[in-house]
Design an enzyme around this catalytic site. Sequence first.
Site, PDB file in Angstrom:
ATOM      1  NE  ARG A 128      37.880  50.443  35.706  1.00 42.47           N
ATOM      2  CZ  ARG A 128      37.860  50.154  34.424  1.00 42.47           C
ATOM      3  NH1 ARG A 128      36.454  49.464  34.102  1.00 42.47           N
ATOM      4  NH2 ARG A 128      38.830  49.820  33.349  1.00 42.47           N
ATOM      5  CG  HIS A 132      39.177  55.359  35.717  1.00 46.66           C
ATOM      6  ND1 HIS A 132      39.713  54.514  34.610  1.00 46.66           N
ATOM      7  CD2 HIS A 132      39.457  54.791  37.017  1.00 46.66           C
ATOM      8  CE1 HIS A 132      40.408  53.388  35.431  1.00 46.66           C
ATOM      9  NE2 HIS A 132      40.195  53.645  36.837  1.00 46.66           N
ATOM     10  CG  HIS A 255      42.129  48.699  45.633  1.00 44.67           C
ATOM     11  ND1 HIS A 255      43.463  48.385  45.620  1.00 44.67           N
ATOM     12  CD2 HIS A 255      41.928  49.741  44.958  1.00 44.67           C
ATOM     13  CE1 HIS A 255      43.925  49.177  44.690  1.00 44.67           C
ATOM     14  NE2 HIS A 255      42.947  50.046  44.293  1.00 44.67           N
ATOM     15  CD1 TRP A 271      42.476  44.432  45.361  1.00 48.59           C
ATOM     16  CD2 TRP A 271      41.081  44.217  44.393  1.00 48.59           C
ATOM     17  NE1 TRP A 271      42.996  44.995  44.394  1.00 48.59           N
ATOM     18  CE2 TRP A 271      41.955  44.549  43.569  1.00 48.59           C
ATOM     19  CE3 TRP A 271      39.740  44.210  43.586  1.00 48.59           C
ATOM     20  CZ2 TRP A 271      42.154  45.323  42.323  1.00 48.59           C
ATOM     21  CZ3 TRP A 271      39.567  44.594  42.191  1.00 48.59           C
ATOM     22  CH2 TRP A 271      40.904  45.165  41.503  1.00 48.59           C
TER      23      TRP A 271
END
Length: 371
Positions: A128, A132, A255, A271
Site C-alpha cells: 500500500r 500510494h 485487493h 476482501w
Amino acid sequence: MASSASRQLFRAATRAAAPARRGFTSSSSSVTASSRAAFRQGAAGAGRRYYSSEAPKSGSSSSLLWIGLGAVGLGGAAYYITQNGGAVEPKAFKPEFKDYQAVYNEIAKRLQEHDEYDDGSYGPVLVRLAWHASGTYDKETGTGGSNGATMRFAPESQHGANAGLINARNFLEPVKAKFPWISYSDLWILGGVCSIQEMLGPKIPYRAGRADRDFNSCTPDGRLPDAAQGADHVRNIFYRMGFNDQEIVALAGAHALGRCHTSNSGFDGPWTFSPTVLTNDYYKLLLGSKWQWRKWDGPKQYEDKETKTLMMLPADMAFIQDKTFKQTVEKYAADNDLFFKDFSAVIVKLFELGVPFSDKTETWVFKNLDE
C-alpha cells in the site's frame, strides 16, 4: 534448487488444499491457520492491497524520527565516508544489483521476523505504501509519482488516503539505517516489490534511480481513489495516471490482500479468506459470492451473504456492475496465470510513474529469499 522446489510445493499446497471457512467454499488458495504459520516460517512474506487502511497494533510501530535519517540517496548513487591516513574523505559509491538484492533480503527477513501486524505480516501495508507513493501521478502536469517520497512530509503524510502508512514507513526505517545509500523513493518501491514476491505473487521487475524531494513537491489531496465511489470516479482517477480499463482491473486484483480498518478509512474487514497471499481470489469472490449491504453504523460497504466475514466496497462492486470492467474480471477469475502476467506488467508501470529513467537504466528481477 531444493529450496525453489520446496517453495513451489508450498505454493501448490496453499492454492490447492485449503479448506473452506465457515461453510463458504472460497477458491483453491484459501489458507488455513497452519498453512499460514508454515508460510511465515518458510521464508514467504505477505502482501497487502493498496488503498485500504491499516490499523496500528500495540508495539507494531516504532517512534523513529524517520525524516532525514541516514544519507539521502540521489538517483541510485550515494557516498560512504572512508578513513585514509587519519583523514576522513568521501568516496563515491554506485550501488549494483547485488546491493539492491541485499536490501530486498533485509526487507524479506524483517517480514519473517515481525509477524505482529495484521494477519501476521507487514507485507500488505508495504504494498500500500508503494502504491500510494506512486498513485499521485498526473500525466498532464508530470507531478507526483514514486520519484520523491514526499509522503515523508505534511501535508501529504496527513492525507486521509494515507492514514496508517506511518506503520509501513517506520517498518522500513531500520532498513534505511542499514543501507543509507538507498533513497526513500527507491526503498519504498522495493518494499512493495519484495512483499508481492514474498507473498507468493509474480516476479516484479525493478529499476532503481528515484531521487528524494522535499516538501515543496508534495501533491494535493484527492489524487488517490475514493473507495466509496463508482466506475466514473475510478476511471477519472486512473485515466489521470495513464491507465486503461484493462490495467485498472488488473491493479484492482491487489485487493486479494489485506483489510480495511474503521480507525483509518472507516471501512472494516478483508476482501478474501487469505489476505496475506496474492491470488485471483478477489475476482472469483466478486463473481461467485452473493453480496449485500452490511447493516452497521459505518459507511456503506458490502458483505458476503453466506459468511458475513468478507467485504467489498462500492468501488470494488463497480468492476462487475460496469460491462467493460466485468469482461476483464471474468478473464482473471478464470486464469490466475493471466492475472499474474498482467498484474506484474501494470504494477511495474504504476511503480515507475513520474521517474525519469535513462535508456541505460538496468532492469532487475530479484531472487526470493528462499531461492
